[in-house]
Scaffold this active site. Structure first.
Site, PDB file in Angstrom:
ATOM      1  N   HIS A  32      45.189  33.303  44.767  1.00  0.00           N
ATOM      2  CA  HIS A  32      44.139  34.457  44.450  1.00  0.00           C
ATOM      3  C   HIS A  32      44.233  34.549  43.364  1.00  0.00           C
ATOM      4  CE1 HIS A  32      44.057  38.820  44.459  1.00  0.00           C
ATOM      5  NE2 HIS A  32      45.120  39.022  43.735  1.00  0.00           N
ATOM      6  N   ASP A  49      45.228  43.468  38.923  1.00  0.00           N
ATOM      7  CA  ASP A  49      45.042  42.655  40.513  1.00  0.00           C
ATOM      8  C   ASP A  49      44.223  43.337  41.504  1.00  0.00           C
ATOM      9  OD1 ASP A  49      45.615  41.589  43.071  1.00  0.00           O
ATOM     10  OD2 ASP A  49      47.738  41.161  42.308  1.00  0.00           O
ATOM     11  N   CYS A 101      38.517  38.335  45.593  1.00  0.00           N
ATOM     12  CA  CYS A 101      39.761  38.147  44.380  1.00  0.00           C
ATOM     13  C   CYS A 101      38.196  37.703  43.344  1.00  0.00           C
ATOM     14  CB  CYS A 101      40.904  38.126  44.398  1.00  0.00           C
ATOM     15  SG  CYS A 101      40.993  36.003  45.587  1.00  0.00           S
TER      16      CYS A 101
END
Length: 144
Positions: A32, A49, A101
């Site tokens: 990620h 995030d 992501c």
């Protein structure tokens, strides 16, 4: 200065404390991508995030990195008094799948040097991917 010059003067070993802002991609568990940003002028370390993690360990690690850099570049201990660590906030763009992501981290990195809080969403990802591809083919970095 252009956006590119504000972010990267092409130095191999830049003095980060002479910068207004620098960003760092963060790879979490080799699965990620997130983004950390240091606003030197505001004494703030932020974590972005797209899956909502606070990134507390990464924020601490980045503050430690600043301490090491300060010792190396200025020959003195880093005074972290007045520095703020900001975890992912409720208005950080969030992905709704497990694959976007990199787009989210890249576009957060794109908007921050412009002084613009990122406000894109999952619905914008296809357009952002196309823009990134077009900019890459045109040898531009995110339209700079």
């Amino acid at each position: 200065r252009t956006r590119t010059q504000a972010c990267d003067d092409g130095q191999k070993n830049p003095n980060l404390f002479a910068k207004r802002l620098f960003v760092a991609p963060v790879n979490v568990s080799n699965m990620h991508w997130c983004l950390a940003a240091v606003e030197v002028d505001k004494k703030t370390v932020r974590y972005y995030d797209s899956m909502g993690s606070t990134g507390a360990a990464y924020l601490r690690a980045l503050l430690r990195y600043l301490a090491d850099e300060h010792q190396d570049k200025r020959g003195a201990p880093f005074d972290d008094a007045g520095w703020t660590m900001v975890s992912t906030t409720a208005d950080t763009p969030q992905q709704s799948n497990g694959i976007d992501c990199g787009i989210f981290a890249s576009y957060c990195a794109h908007y921050l040097p412009l002084g613009v809080h990122p406000t894109f969403s999952q619905q914008d990802v296809l357009r952002l991917r196309k823009r990134m591809m077009a900019d890459t083919l045109a040898n531009k970095i995110h339209g700079s």
